[in-house]
Design a protein around this motif. Structure first.
Motif, mmCIF file in Angstrom:
data_model
loop_
_atom_site.group_PDB
_atom_site.id
_atom_site.type_symbol
_atom_site.label_atom_id
_atom_site.label_comp_id
_atom_site.label_asym_id
_atom_site.label_seq_id
_atom_site.Cartn_x
_atom_site.Cartn_y
_atom_site.Cartn_z
ATOM 1 N N LEU A 95 0.814 -1.057 0.074
ATOM 2 C CA LEU A 95 -0.075 -0.068 0.041
ATOM 3 C C LEU A 95 0.783 1.253 -0.156
ATOM 4 O O LEU A 95 0.396 2.021 -0.594
ATOM 5 C CB LEU A 95 -0.844 0.178 1.184
ATOM 6 N N MET A 96 1.955 1.120 0.535
ATOM 7 C CA MET A 96 2.787 2.322 0.897
ATOM 8 C C MET A 96 3.452 2.639 -0.682
ATOM 9 O O MET A 96 3.513 3.596 -1.015
ATOM 10 C CB MET A 96 4.134 2.128 1.635
ATOM 11 N N SER A 98 2.331 1.787 -3.721
ATOM 12 C CA SER A 98 1.373 1.928 -4.545
ATOM 13 C C SER A 98 0.768 3.356 -4.327
ATOM 14 O O SER A 98 0.514 4.203 -5.388
ATOM 15 C CB SER A 98 0.063 0.941 -4.611
ATOM 16 N N THR A 99 0.731 3.930 -3.135
ATOM 17 C CA THR A 99 0.136 5.215 -2.691
ATOM 18 C C THR A 99 1.307 6.321 -3.354
ATOM 19 O O THR A 99 0.953 7.120 -3.751
ATOM 20 C CB THR A 99 0.084 5.313 -1.260
ATOM 21 N N ALA A 219 -3.421 4.158 -3.936
ATOM 22 C CA ALA A 219 -3.979 3.305 -2.486
ATOM 23 C C ALA A 219 -4.972 2.233 -3.089
ATOM 24 O O ALA A 219 -4.732 1.125 -2.513
ATOM 25 C CB ALA A 219 -4.262 4.086 -1.452
#
Lengths: 324, 499
Positions: A95-96, A98-99, A219
Motif C-alpha cells: 500500500l505504501m 502503490s500510494t 492506494a
C-alpha cells in the motif's frame, strides 16, 4: 431537483429494471447467493473504481490502475514466497508503494503541467513492466493466513455468502462517499474538475489536491490488488489487463461526467453492480457468449454519454430561456 | 480613509503601465475607476489584489501598509474582487460556493445542515431566497454575480472591487445587482466599480477617478461631473465625432441589392423581409434576446432558414451555410470576438489572411510576401496598434482585435457585411474609429447590417433601423424617423420598457 443528479437516478433505474428483468427470467437471481457472488466477484473492480471516481471528478484520468493491480498480485505472491514475511506486513509495504506511485504521478501531472493521460499511461507501462520484472509466470499464494482470508464470510439468510472482500468493497465505497461528499478535500476535487483557474482563485491548493487525488487512486489500486490476490489466490503479471478501462466505464455508467466536476460515488457502486449483473445474466443464460457482456457495456456507456450530452443541452436551453 | 494608494508605479517590458498613481477610497462610497483600454485600470486592480507585484508606491488599508502577494491573501486582508466572468464554480452548489474553504464542520466532516442555514443567512442579507443546494450553474448570471459578491464580502468585508460585473447582464438584472451594491455601500463598504457603461457609472457611483496612459487624471464627485467633460478626461482630447450623433445623410434612393423574403426559422425568429441597398447601413435594434443575433445567423447561413429565400439582381442566392454565404460575397463579424472571431494563438497576419486563404483552398497557399503586404496594408489602413504583424492577436486590446477581424473581411472584399456588436468591450477612442471605418466602407459601396445594443451608435451609423421585439421584426425606421425616442418607443411598444 438538480439536473446533474439525473444520471444517477437513471443509473439506479436501469439497475433496478435490469434486475427485475433478470429475476423474472431466472427467479434464482434474486437470492442472497447471487448477491453475495456479485459483491465478491466485483470487489476488486469496485475498489479501484472508487479511486477512479475521485480522479475523474477532479478532471483527470488514471490509466495505471490495471497494471498496479497486476503488480500488486505479483508483489504479494513473490514476497510471500521468497521473503517469508507475514501477509499483513506485505500488504502494508504494498500500500505504501502503490500510494507513493500514485502520489508521484500526481506530482508530475501538477508540476510539469502534463496531461494526466500521458503521465498515467507511462505509469501503466512502468507498473506492468515492474510486475514482469518480479515474475513472468503466475505465482500461486500458499499462506495459511491467506486461506483464512479467502475463507472468511458471513452466512446471509438464504445461504448467500457475504465474503470478506465483498464487505471490504462496501466499506471502501462508504469511505469514498465520505471523502468525496463530506470533506473539504472532496469539495476541492469537485472544484478542480469544475475549472482549474477558478478553483485556484477560490483558494484551492491545486498541487496538494492533485497529488492527494492520485495518491488515493494509487492506494485504492493497491488495495484492489490485495483483494484480487485473495480472490484468485495467485499473482500474475498478465492479469487485469484493461481493468482501468472497465473502471472508467463503471464510473461513467454510474453517472459521473467524464470531464470532471459532477457525479456521485454511490453511482459508481451502481455502475459496478450493473456491469456485474450483466455478467451474471450471461452466466445464468448459459447459451450466450461472454462477449455479450462487452457489447452490452458498450451500449450502456454510449447511451450514458449521449444522456449527459442531452442533459447539458437541456440545462443550457433552460438557462437561455430564463434569460430572454 | 479606508484605502489609500500613493505613487503607485508598475512597469512591464516596454511600457509603464502605472506611473505614480494616487487613489483614495472612503468607506461607504462607490468609486468608479474609468479609463480607456490601456489606461492602467486592470493593472491597478491587479496590484491591489496581489496578482501583480508593484514596483513602487504604498497601499494602505485602514492606515496600515499592505503588500498582498496573492488574491487569496488580499481577500484575507479585506479586499475582495468580483470579475466580469463569474468567478465561482457552476458545478458546485450555491452553498458550497459561498462557504468554500470555510465549511462548517463537525467531527472533521462537513456539516451539511449548518452549511445550508449559514448560506441562506448570507444570501438573505441581499434579499435573495433561493435553494442553496442547487448547482450554482442552474441560476441566471445575475444571481451568480450576487452570490459572487456575497462570497467576496463575507471573505473580505472592507473593500469590494467590481470589475465589469454587468457586462453580461440585461437591464433588469443590472438593477438587481446594483440594489445589492447600494446596500453594501450603505453598510459601509468601500466599493471600486470598473465599467465601460457610462450610464451605469452615473447611475451608481458617488465619485469617479479617471486614469489615462497609466496616470491619474482626475477624481471628482459623480454628481458634479458633466458627461462630455468626463469623456474628454478619458480621451485626453476634446471630442469631435466620438459622441456626436448626427442624423444620417439621406443619400437618395439606391438600387436595391439584396432581398431576403420570408426568412424565418421556427423557435428562433419569425419570418421577416429585409432589403439592403448598395452602400446602405441597416441597423438592428432590440433588447437582449429579441432576435438580433438570430437574424444575423440566419442571413449568414450559420443556422439554416426553414422558410424564405435570398435574391440579388442576378437571381436566387444560396446561403444555406457560412461557406455558401461567403461565396455569395457575405461577411460576418460575430459578437463574441474571443470565441467566434479571432484565433487567439495565431498572429495578426495569420488572422487577417485566414478568410482569404480559406476561400482559395488550402492547396494554393497565399505567397508569404503577399500575406505580409496584405497584413501591413490593413495594419496601416485601419490603424491597428501593434508592434508588428507577427504579434499574437490575443495580446492586442479589444478594439485592435476587432479591427483585425474587420481587416479579415475587408481583405475578402464582401458586398454585404454583418457586424454584430462591433464596438462591444471596446474603449471610447477605438469606438469612434470603428464608427469612422463603417462610414468609409459604406462610401466604398459596401452594404452593412449593424447590430448594436447602443442606440446612439445605431443612430449615428444607420440609414435605416429595424427594431426587433420577441424574435420578430416589429418596426422599420428610415431617415428622419430615426431617433432615440422612436427606437425606444418601438422597442417598448407593448413589452416592458428598458431602463
Amino acid at each position: 431537483m438538480n439536473t446533474r443528479a439525473l444520471p444517477l437516478y437513471v443509473t439506479i433505474a436501469i439497475f433496478v429494471l435490469a434486475w427485475v428483468i433478470c429475476a423474472i427470467q431466472f427467479p434464482a437471481m434474486f437470492s442472497t447467493r447471487v448477491i453475495g457472488n456479485l459483491l465478491t466477484d466485483n470487489a476488486y473492480l469496485g475498489i479501484v473504481a472508487v479511486g477512479m471516481t475521485l480522479v475523474i471528478l477532479s478532471g483527470g484520468i488514471d490509466l495505471s490502475v490495471g497494471s498496479v493491480i497486476a503488480f500488486s498480485g505479483v508483489f504479494i505472491a513473490v514476497m510471500l514466497r521468497d521473503m517469508g514475511l507475514h501477509p499483513l506486513v506485505v500488504f502494508a509495504m504494498l500500500l505504501m508503494i502503490s500510494t507513493a506511485f500514485g502520489a508521484g504521478m500526481g506530482f508530475l501531472i501538477d508540476r510539469l503541467a502534463m496531461p494526466a493521460f500521458i503521465v498515467t499511461l507511462a505509469g501503466m507501462f512502468l507498473a506492468r513492466g515492474a510486475a514482469y520484472l518480479l515474475s513472468i509466470e503466475s505465482v500461486p499464494i500458499q499462506h495459511p493466513f491467506f486461506q483464512t482470508l479467502q475463507g472468511a464470510y458471513w452466512l446471509m439468510p438464504g445461504r448467500g455468502r457475504l465474503t470478506l472482500i465483498g464487505v471490504l468493497m462496501l466499506l471502501v465505497f462508504v469511505l469514498g462517499m465520505i471523502v468525496a461528499h463530506k470533506t473539504r478535500f472532496g469539495t476541492s476535487v469537485y472544484a478542480l474538475g469544475g475549472g482549474e483557474a477558478t478553483a485556484r482563485l477560490m483558494g484551492v491548493r491545486q498541487g496538494r489536491t492533485t497529488v492527494l487525488v492520485y495518491a488515493f487512486s494509487g492506494a485504492m489500486a493497491g488495495l484492489s490488488g490485495i483483494v484480487f490476490a485473495i480472490y484468485t489466490g495467485s499473482g500474475y503479471s498478465l492479469a487485469t489487463v484493461g481493468t482501468e478501462l472497465t473502471a472508467i466505464a463503471a464510473v461513467v455508467i454510474g453517472g459521473t461526467l467524464l470531464t470532471g466536476g459532477a457525479g456521485y460515488m454511490f453511482g459508481t457502486l451502481i455502475g459496478v453492480l450493473t456491469m456485474g449483473l450483466i455478467q451474471t445474466y450471461i452466466v445464468f443464460d448459459g447459451t450466450l457468449s461472454s462477449w455479450w457482456t462487452k457489447i452490452v457495456i458498450g451500449i450502456l456507456l454510449l447511451s450514458f454519454i449521449l444522456l449527459q450530452k442531452l442533459l447539458l443541452k437541456l440545462s443550457q436551453a433552460r438557462l437561455a430561456g430564463g434569460h430572454a | 480613509m479606508l484605502l489609500s494608494i500613493r505613487s503607485l508605479s508598475k512597469s512591464f517590458p516596454g511600457t509603464r503601465a502605472l506611473d505614480g498613481v494616487h487613489f483614495d477610497l472612503r468607506a461607504g462610497e462607490v468609486h468608479a475607476l474609468l479609463g480607456e483600454n490601456g489606461a492602467g485600470k486592470s493593472t491597478l486592480i491587479k496590484c491591489l489584489t496581489g496578482a501583480y507585484a508593484r514596483d513602487e508606491g504604498t497601499i494602505k488599508l485602514d492606515g496600515v501598509p499592505i503588500n498582498p502577494q496573492s488574491t487569496v491573501e488580499a481577500q484575507e486582508l479585506g479586499i475582495g474582487t468580483v470579475y466580469q466572468e463569474v468567478n465561482l464554480l457552476p458545478n458546485l452548489t450555491v452553498a458550497q460556493n459561498l462557504l468554500f474553504g470555510r465549511e462548517p464542520r463537525r467531527l472533521g466532516l462537513i456539516h451539511a445542515r449548518a452549511m445550508r442555514s449559514e448560506a441562506r443567512a448570507m444570501l438573505r442579507r441581499y434579499g435573495l431566497d433561493i435553494d442553496v443546494d442547487r448547482d450554482l450553474g442552474s441560476y441566471s448570471v445575475a444571481i451568480q454575480q450576487i452570490v459572487a459578491i456575497a462570497r467576496a464580502v463575507a471573505l473580505s468585508g472592507k473593500v469590494l472591487i467590481l470589475d465589469e460585473p454587468t457586462a453580461s447582464l440585461d437591464a433588469r438584472e443590472v438593477e438587481m445587482v446594483f440594489d445589492v451594491v447600494r446596500g453594501l455601500r450603505d453598510d459601509g463598504l468601500g466599493i471600486i466599480f470598473v465599467s465601460h457603461f457610462l450610464d451605469q457609472v452615473f447611475d451608481l457611483t458617488d465619485s469617479v477617478t479617471v486614469l489615462r496612459n497609466g496616470r491619474h487624471i482626475t477624481t471628482e464627485e459623480t454628481a458634479a461631473l458633466d458627461r462630455v467633460r468626463l469623456i474628454e478626461h478619458m480621451l485626453g482630447r476634446a471630442l469631435e465625432d466620438a459622441v456626436s450623433h448626427h442624423a444620417p445623410a439621406i443619400r437618395g434612393a439606391r438600387p436595391d441589392m439584396l432581398h431576403f423574403t420570408g426568412m424565418g426559422r421556427r423557435g428562433m425568429i419569425e419570418p421577416f423581409d429585409l432589403t439592403v441597398g448598395k452602400g446602405e447601413v441597416v441597423g438592428l435594434a432590440g433588447l437582449l434576446g429579441s432576435g438580433r443575433t438570430e437574424t444575423a445567423e440566419l442571413l449568414f447561413g450559420i443556422r439554416s432558414a426553414h422558410t424564405g429565400e435570398a435574391r440579388d439582381m442576378a437571381g436566387r442566392i444560396d446561403i444555406t451555410s457560412p461557406r455558401a454565404a461567403i461565396a455569395a460575397g457575405f461577411g460576418f463579424a460575430p459578437e463574441d470576438r474571443k470565441t467566434d472571431g479571432i484565433v487567439a494563438d495565431l498572429t495578426i497576419r495569420e488572422n487577417i489572411i485566414l478568410g482569404l486563404q480559406a476561400r482559395r483552398g488550402w492547396t494554393r497557399p497565399i505567397p508569404r510576401a503577399e500575406q505580409n503586404r496584405l497584413a501591413d496594408d490593413y495594419i496601416r489602413r485601419l490603424d491597428i496598434r501593434t508592434s508588428g504583424r507577427e504579434k499574437r492577436i490575443g495580446e492586442l486590446s479589444g478594439g485592435n482585435q476587432q479591427k483585425v477581424v474587420l481587416a479579415r473581411w475587408l481583405a475578402m472584399n464582401p458586398r454585404f457585411l454583418i457586424l454584430d456588436e462591433p464596438t462591444r468591450g471596446i474603449d471610447v477612442g477605438a469606438h469612434a474609429e470603428i464608427l469612422r471605418l463603417i462610414h468609409e466602407l459604406v462610401e466604398a459601396g459596401m452594404s452593412l447590417l449593424v447590430i448594436s445594443s447602443e442606440i446612439d451608435e445605431l443612430i449615428a451609423v444607420s440609414d435605416r433601423v429595424i427594431v426587433l421585439r420577441d424574435r420578430r421584426h416589429v418596426a422599420e425606421l428610415g431617415g428622419a424617423e430615426i431617433s432615440g425616442e422612436t427606437i425606444m418607443r418601438a422597442i417598448a411598444d407593448t413589452g416592458e420598457r428598458r431602463i
